[in-house]
Design a protein around this motif. Structure first.
Motif, PDB file in Angstrom:
ATOM      1  N   ARG A 140      44.198  41.566  43.970  1.00  0.00           N
ATOM      2  CA  ARG A 140      44.104  41.342  45.414  1.00  0.00           C
ATOM      3  C   ARG A 140      45.278  42.023  46.128  1.00  0.00           C
ATOM      4  O   ARG A 140      46.445  41.801  45.783  1.00  0.00           O
ATOM      5  CB  ARG A 140      44.101  39.847  45.723  1.00  0.00           C
ATOM      6  CG  ARG A 140      42.898  39.105  45.163  1.00  0.00           C
ATOM      7  CD  ARG A 140      42.945  37.628  45.522  1.00  0.00           C
ATOM      8  NE  ARG A 140      42.814  37.412  46.958  1.00  0.00           N
ATOM      9  CZ  ARG A 140      41.662  37.278  47.607  1.00  0.00           C
ATOM     10  NH1 ARG A 140      40.515  37.345  46.940  1.00  0.00           N
ATOM     11  NH2 ARG A 140      41.631  37.079  48.904  1.00  0.00           N
ATOM     12  N   GLU A 192      35.379  31.300  37.830  1.00  0.00           N
ATOM     13  CA  GLU A 192      36.325  32.327  38.249  1.00  0.00           C
ATOM     14  C   GLU A 192      37.583  31.729  38.849  1.00  0.00           C
ATOM     15  O   GLU A 192      38.650  32.357  38.806  1.00  0.00           O
ATOM     16  CB  GLU A 192      35.658  33.272  39.254  1.00  0.00           C
ATOM     17  CG  GLU A 192      34.543  34.102  38.631  1.00  0.00           C
ATOM     18  CD  GLU A 192      34.008  35.143  39.591  1.00  0.00           C
ATOM     19  OE1 GLU A 192      34.418  35.153  40.773  1.00  0.00           O
ATOM     20  OE2 GLU A 192      33.162  35.951  39.144  1.00  0.00           O
ATOM     21  N   TRP A 193      37.460  30.521  39.417  1.00  0.00           N
ATOM     22  CA  TRP A 193      38.584  29.909  40.129  1.00  0.00           C
ATOM     23  C   TRP A 193      38.714  28.446  39.739  1.00  0.00           C
ATOM     24  O   TRP A 193      37.770  27.830  39.232  1.00  0.00           O
ATOM     25  CB  TRP A 193      38.401  30.064  41.644  1.00  0.00           C
ATOM     26  CG  TRP A 193      38.028  31.465  42.033  1.00  0.00           C
ATOM     27  CD1 TRP A 193      36.816  31.886  42.512  1.00  0.00           C
ATOM     28  CD2 TRP A 193      38.850  32.632  41.935  1.00  0.00           C
ATOM     29  NE1 TRP A 193      36.839  33.241  42.733  1.00  0.00           N
ATOM     30  CE2 TRP A 193      38.070  33.734  42.389  1.00  0.00           C
ATOM     31  CE3 TRP A 193      40.149  32.865  41.528  1.00  0.00           C
ATOM     32  CZ2 TRP A 193      38.560  35.039  42.437  1.00  0.00           C
ATOM     33  CZ3 TRP A 193      40.647  34.163  41.569  1.00  0.00           C
ATOM     34  CH2 TRP A 193      39.861  35.223  42.013  1.00  0.00           C
ATOM     35  N   TYR A 247      38.401  31.074  45.333  1.00  0.00           N
ATOM     36  CA  TYR A 247      39.827  31.411  45.340  1.00  0.00           C
ATOM     37  C   TYR A 247      40.525  30.584  46.412  1.00  0.00           C
ATOM     38  O   TYR A 247      40.135  30.613  47.582  1.00  0.00           O
ATOM     39  CB  TYR A 247      39.991  32.893  45.620  1.00  0.00           C
ATOM     40  CG  TYR A 247      41.419  33.370  45.805  1.00  0.00           C
ATOM     41  CD1 TYR A 247      42.339  33.316  44.767  1.00  0.00           C
ATOM     42  CD2 TYR A 247      41.828  33.907  47.023  1.00  0.00           C
ATOM     43  CE1 TYR A 247      43.637  33.771  44.931  1.00  0.00           C
ATOM     44  CE2 TYR A 247      43.124  34.373  47.199  1.00  0.00           C
ATOM     45  CZ  TYR A 247      44.022  34.301  46.154  1.00  0.00           C
ATOM     46  OH  TYR A 247      45.315  34.762  46.329  1.00  0.00           O
ATOM     47  N   ALA A 259      41.641  36.758  32.203  1.00  0.00           N
ATOM     48  CA  ALA A 259      40.759  37.388  33.197  1.00  0.00           C
ATOM     49  C   ALA A 259      41.083  36.902  34.599  1.00  0.00           C
ATOM     50  O   ALA A 259      41.051  37.674  35.570  1.00  0.00           O
ATOM     51  CB  ALA A 259      39.296  37.093  32.853  1.00  0.00           C
ATOM     52  N   TRP A 260      41.406  35.618  34.725  1.00  0.00           N
ATOM     53  CA  TRP A 260      41.788  35.030  36.019  1.00  0.00           C
ATOM     54  C   TRP A 260      43.067  35.665  36.546  1.00  0.00           C
ATOM     55  O   TRP A 260      43.175  35.988  37.742  1.00  0.00           O
ATOM     56  CB  TRP A 260      41.934  33.535  35.819  1.00  0.00           C
ATOM     57  CG  TRP A 260      42.515  32.718  36.926  1.00  0.00           C
ATOM     58  CD1 TRP A 260      41.859  32.183  37.986  1.00  0.00           C
ATOM     59  CD2 TRP A 260      43.883  32.277  37.028  1.00  0.00           C
ATOM     60  NE1 TRP A 260      42.730  31.443  38.760  1.00  0.00           N
ATOM     61  CE2 TRP A 260      43.973  31.485  38.192  1.00  0.00           C
ATOM     62  CE3 TRP A 260      45.016  32.472  36.246  1.00  0.00           C
ATOM     63  CZ2 TRP A 260      45.174  30.899  38.596  1.00  0.00           C
ATOM     64  CZ3 TRP A 260      46.208  31.899  36.645  1.00  0.00           C
ATOM     65  CH2 TRP A 260      46.276  31.118  37.809  1.00  0.00           C
ATOM     66  N   GLU A 318      44.148  38.639  35.993  1.00  0.00           N
ATOM     67  CA  GLU A 318      43.855  39.997  36.457  1.00  0.00           C
ATOM     68  C   GLU A 318      43.062  39.990  37.754  1.00  0.00           C
ATOM     69  O   GLU A 318      43.266  40.865  38.606  1.00  0.00           O
ATOM     70  CB  GLU A 318      43.098  40.769  35.364  1.00  0.00           C
ATOM     71  CG  GLU A 318      43.925  41.028  34.121  1.00  0.00           C
ATOM     72  CD  GLU A 318      45.215  41.760  34.422  1.00  0.00           C
ATOM     73  OE1 GLU A 318      45.171  42.764  35.161  1.00  0.00           O
ATOM     74  OE2 GLU A 318      46.284  41.330  33.916  1.00  0.00           O
ATOM     75  N   ARG A 319      42.149  39.031  37.928  1.00  0.00           N
ATOM     76  CA  ARG A 319      41.398  38.947  39.188  1.00  0.00           C
ATOM     77  C   ARG A 319      42.329  38.758  40.366  1.00  0.00           C
ATOM     78  O   ARG A 319      42.176  39.383  41.421  1.00  0.00           O
ATOM     79  CB  ARG A 319      40.398  37.784  39.135  1.00  0.00           C
ATOM     80  CG  ARG A 319      39.071  38.098  38.509  1.00  0.00           C
ATOM     81  CD  ARG A 319      38.034  37.032  38.800  1.00  0.00           C
ATOM     82  NE  ARG A 319      38.355  35.747  38.211  1.00  0.00           N
ATOM     83  CZ  ARG A 319      38.074  35.409  36.963  1.00  0.00           C
ATOM     84  NH1 ARG A 319      37.480  36.262  36.152  1.00  0.00           N
ATOM     85  NH2 ARG A 319      38.377  34.199  36.505  1.00  0.00           N
TER      86      ARG A 319
END
Length: 247
Positions: A209, A161-162, A171, A201-202, A204-205
């Motif tokens: 925030r 994810e990060w 993150y 996807a990253w 958009e994550r």
């Protein structure tokens, strides 16, 4: 020309400026740390005025003055992120233990972005939007290199994810340092990031925030529509191609 207390940021609505304002907003949400900011006008060449050159001899944004620490000055966006991590992220919510492999990993991705993505994407944007004449070789060279760098990020994010940290990662400032550039992919002629699904996807994550959205509105509200973006690009192009336009 600045506030006399606390953290004071000199900035503009660019990817490098947004790196720092996003991290400051994350620190504000996490620790209650506040800051003030001042918009620097490229049109008025404020970044070249003597008072600003005393803060950043390179005459670029962003720059930070830390009045909590005797008016200490910091320039270069990645250096500012690292400074803030050291002095204001005491629980390492967005960074890592400096003696850990995770920290080294984060530094690697920060330098990858600072020396690669920013300069290459910046040149691509220049040749596409601001050069007084279209130079196909320049456009293709920098578009292709930016896409290659995107592919490196996409590969890194496969199953993660990060960018840095164990497992799926955490993150951190490694993500904050490059996200404002990548989220502006349309400015280099890409309609979507479909060919880079992990990177998409990253993006958009991080976009989801709340502190990121707050940071994007510093020093002025970010454009919300394609039309607003195009209008700002047109104004910037007109200024850059005028006799006095320079940065």
């Amino acid at each position: 020309m600045s506030e006399s207390k606390g953290l004071h940021l000199y900035t503009a609505g660019t990817p490098n400026g947004h790196k720092v304002s996003i991290y400051l907003e994350e620190l504000k949400a996490a620790y209650g740390i506040d800051y003030t900011f001042q918009s620097i006008s490229f049109q008025k060449l404020e970044q070249k005025e003597p008072w600003f050159l005393e803060i950043n001899p390179n005459g670029r944004i962003p720059a930070l003055v830390d009045h909590n620490r005797g008016g200490f000055k910091v320039f270069e966006s990645a250096a500012i992120l690292l400074y803030l991590a050291e002095h204001y992220d005491k629980e390492r919510k967005f960074t890592f233990d400096p003696v850990s492999d995770d920290y080294s990993e984060a530094l690697q991705w920060i330098f990858f972005a600072h020396g690669g993505v920013g300069p290459m994407q910046g040149q691509a944007g220049h040749f596409i939007h601001f050069a007084p004449e279209k130079i196909p070789y320049g456009i293709k060279r920098y578009q292709d290199e930016t896409k290659r760098l995107y592919s490196v990020l996409d590969t890194r994010l496969a199953g993660r994810e990060w960018l840095a940290g164990p497992g799926k990662g955490k993150y951190s400032i490694a993500d904050i340092n490059v996200w404002p550039w990548v989220k502006s992919y349309t400015l280099i002629g890409l309609e979507t990031l479909d060919e880079f699904p992990n990177l998409s996807a990253w993006v958009e994550r991080i976009k989801a925030r709340p502190s990121v959205q707050e940071g994007l509105d510093v020093p002025t509200p970010a454009p919300k529509t394609k039309e607003e973006t195009e209008a700002r690009l047109a104004a910037a192009k007109a200024w850059m191609n005028a006799p006095q336009g320079k940065n």
